[in-house]
Design a protein around this motif. Structure first.
Motif, short mmCIF file in Angstrom:
data_model
loop_
_atom_site.label_atom_id
_atom_site.label_comp_id
_atom_site.label_asym_id
_atom_site.label_seq_id
_atom_site.Cartn_x
_atom_site.Cartn_y
_atom_site.Cartn_z
N TRP A 202 0.84 -1.18 0.00
CA TRP A 202 0.00 0.00 0.00
C TRP A 202 0.88 1.24 0.00
CZ3 TRP A 202 -3.92 -1.85 4.20
CH2 TRP A 202 -4.86 -2.68 3.60
N GLN B 178 1.94 5.22 1.12
CA GLN B 178 1.95 6.03 2.33
C GLN B 178 2.01 7.50 1.90
OE1 GLN B 178 5.14 5.20 5.05
NE2 GLN B 178 4.35 6.59 6.58
N MET C 74 4.61 11.02 -1.47
CA MET C 74 4.16 9.72 -1.00
C MET C 74 5.05 8.59 -1.52
SD MET C 74 0.50 9.38 -2.90
CE MET C 74 0.28 7.89 -3.79
N ARG C 75 5.07 7.52 -0.75
CA ARG C 75 5.73 6.28 -1.16
C ARG C 75 4.64 5.44 -1.79
NH1 ARG C 75 5.40 1.61 1.13
NH2 ARG C 75 4.76 2.45 3.12
#
Length: 168
Positions: A87, A89, A107-108
């Motif tokens: 997911w 992050q 975001m990652r």
């Protein structure tokens, strides 16, 4: 001892936090055997032919199958590769800024997912992992990640516009 032909059982992709049942190929199913899966982490039982695996990240599982056949000990290896989609992050937090100042989304992200931002207003690219935002009013942005067969995942952050003070 004799080494059987090694098997590559199957390679598969699962969603983050999902589980999958592994299956091994027993070379001589009519003969008694022992089986040990490695690594044991994330497995329901590392000594059965079909354990449930819940890996946290990409993982290769190897089953070592030992059988006594005709007085000889025979060993076979059965390999299963699991790719775990991760997911995303979102690192942006709720923020206040001046009207028109840019905000870079940070975001990652796992690029195998498709990302969609809502609302579109102020974004330079609604399908980008990290769009540049030029907000002109208070707004909350929501990003949703989708992958076929996986549960959608969403996150959000808000931007508050600081009003320009009246001049005297």
């Amino acid at each position: 001892f004799t080494v059987y032909k090694n098997f590559t059982n199957f390679d598969t992709t699962i969603c983050s936090k999902d589980a999958i049942q592994l299956k091994s190929s027993i070379p001589n199913p009519d003969s008694p055997y022992t089986i040990i899966w490695s690594p044991a982490a994330g497995l329901s039982n590392d000594k059965v032919p079909s354990p449930i695996a819940k890996p946290l990240h990409d993982q290769q599982y190897v089953a070592t199958i030992s059988q006594k056949i005709g007085g000889n000990t025979c060993i076979a290896l059965d390999t299963t590769n699991i790719t775990v989609l991760q997911w995303f992050q979102l690192f942006n937090k709720d923020t206040a800024m001046c009207k028109g100042d840019p905000v870079q989304v940070r975001m990652r992200a796992d690029l195998r997912y498709k990302y969609k931002w809502q609302p579109y207003r102020g974004l330079d690219d609604t399908a980008s992992v990290a769009p540049l935002i030029h907000a002109d009013t208070d707004i909350t942005y929501v990003v949703t990640a989708t992958y076929p067969g996986c549960k959608d995942s969403s996150a959000s952050f808000s931007i508050s516009i600081i009003p320009i003070p009246d001049t005297f």
